[in-house]
Design a protein around this motif. Sequence first.
Motif, PDB file in Angstrom:
ATOM      1  N   SER A 174      10.383  59.142  -3.878  1.00  0.00           N
ATOM      2  CA  SER A 174      10.174  57.913  -3.104  1.00  0.00           C
ATOM      3  C   SER A 174      11.499  57.340  -2.614  1.00  0.00           C
ATOM      4  O   SER A 174      11.580  56.825  -1.485  1.00  0.00           O
ATOM      5  N   TYR A 220       6.089  53.081   6.697  1.00  0.00           N
ATOM      6  CA  TYR A 220       6.454  54.151   5.774  1.00  0.00           C
ATOM      7  C   TYR A 220       7.656  53.797   4.894  1.00  0.00           C
ATOM      8  O   TYR A 220       7.607  53.996   3.672  1.00  0.00           O
ATOM      9  N   MET A 277       7.425  53.208   0.818  1.00  0.00           N
ATOM     10  CA  MET A 277       8.189  54.051  -0.102  1.00  0.00           C
ATOM     11  C   MET A 277       9.110  53.208  -0.974  1.00  0.00           C
ATOM     12  O   MET A 277       9.351  53.540  -2.138  1.00  0.00           O
TER      13      MET A 277
END
Length: 229
Positions: free
Chosen positions: A98, A148, A152
């Motif tokens: 991540s 995104y 993350m």
Amino acid sequence: MPQDETSMYSHLRTPRAAAVAGIVFSILLVIIFWVFRSAVPADPLDPGTWLVSGSRSVALALNLIPFAGIAFLWFIGVLRDRLGAKEDRFFATVFLGSGLLFLGTLFMAATIVGALLLIAPSVEVAGTGPAPTFRFGRATAYILFNVYAIKMAGVFMISTSTVVIYTGIAPRWMAGIGYALAALVLLGSFYLNWSIMVLPIWVLLISVHILIENLRGWDSSPGRQEGPP
């Protein structure tokens, strides 16, 4: 020969002040997002007038992003070094993955914005009727970052908080704060333009704790002498 190699690698230890990298990352990220939010409208459908009026500020923020990325990689390395043998493969994979995905999507969004700045003088991308090139690039960068990259960042905070609880590398109350901030990022990022600021706050909190613990260990080490010999 194996003993010589073991002796050589035993000196490759993480510096005690390496946690400063997390502090540097936090400061740089706050500066970068502050400059972006001040110069670039939050609306992805804006006409692009900031390409003229705020181009210098945006260029400054873009040039700071690689340095923030380097500091973030150092911060990840510091956390993994602190975990040592306690590192769990499952959470370590989510934690590392991540973090790298956040960094990768941040770099991709920055690259697109940088490309828009580069072509702005030669192509009419700003004004009352934005060109399709600008519309596509602006929307792509917006989605990359606000969907995104931010998500993350939330996963990174959750996995780090979980590792903190299971390994005890930091107080549990820090993990509780991490879960709360991660929930804010995952659920409220679409409605709160400044929600990404919770990531540098979280990294700063962990980094300061690690730095203080490392310096305390250095002060209390057997070879440490107080004052002149």
